[in-house]
Design an enzyme around this catalytic site. Sequence first.
Site: not given
Ligand code: BG6
Ligand code: MG
Length: 213
Positions: A117, A9, A171, A46, A119, A11
């Site tokens: 994510s 994972d 996590d 997550g 990002n 984040d």
């Molecule tokens: C996960 C995080 O990795 O990504 C979450 O743990 C988050 O908290 C999710 O909401 C989505 O992220 P993003 O960057 O697409 O907004």
């Molecule tokens: Mg995480």
Amino acid sequence: MKFKGIIFDLDGVLVHTDKLHYRAWKKIADARGIPFNEEMNNLLRGVSRMESLEIILRNYHGPALSAEEKEAIAEEKNRYYREELETMTPEDVTEEVRESLTALKAAGIKVAVGSSSKNTRFILKQVGLDKIFDGVSDGTNITKSKPDPEVFLKAAEYVSLAPADCLVVEDAVAGIEAAKSGGMKAAGIGDAASCEKTDYRIAALADLKDIVL
Ligand code: BG6
Ligand code: MG
């Protein structure tokens, strides 16, 4: 070798962007008078951006929001979050994380990312981890976020391994559940270490070599 691959994972495992997510959501919540604290933030680990917003809005008692308004709020949150991500550098990855990844790869283990994510690729580039992974599965290639196993099943597919040959490092409780329902073993760190479905409790990524090799 007990496992042929490890799916990490992002984040809260490889980088501490979980704090940045929290700060961005906190701005959104404070501006609208919605109660939000770090404990509530743990429920968002997550979970996708839109699902995170829905969870936060459980404590919002104002007029109903349209789908467009929710979309605008999620975009606003992402703008705050991206501003913080822009400031990230390779120094935001610990030596311990970098050395663990290098050592695992050198031992012949495939390493992949499995993150909800959208990002992910931007973050990996910011911190200089964009060349090390054999596969990256993220929020841009899934239709269902954790606890659905899709993101990890895709990661296993990207590195040409069967789910049973992969260990997931998480996590988030949602992430441990995703790994288990995808037929993988799960190592929990931080918040997820106390999850009862966690197969291996770890304090740091350096502990992984004792589990996989
Ligand atoms: C996960 C995080 O990795 O990504 C979450 O743990 C988050 O908290 C999710 O909401 C989505 O992220 P993003 O960057 O697409 O907004
Ligand atoms: Mg995480």
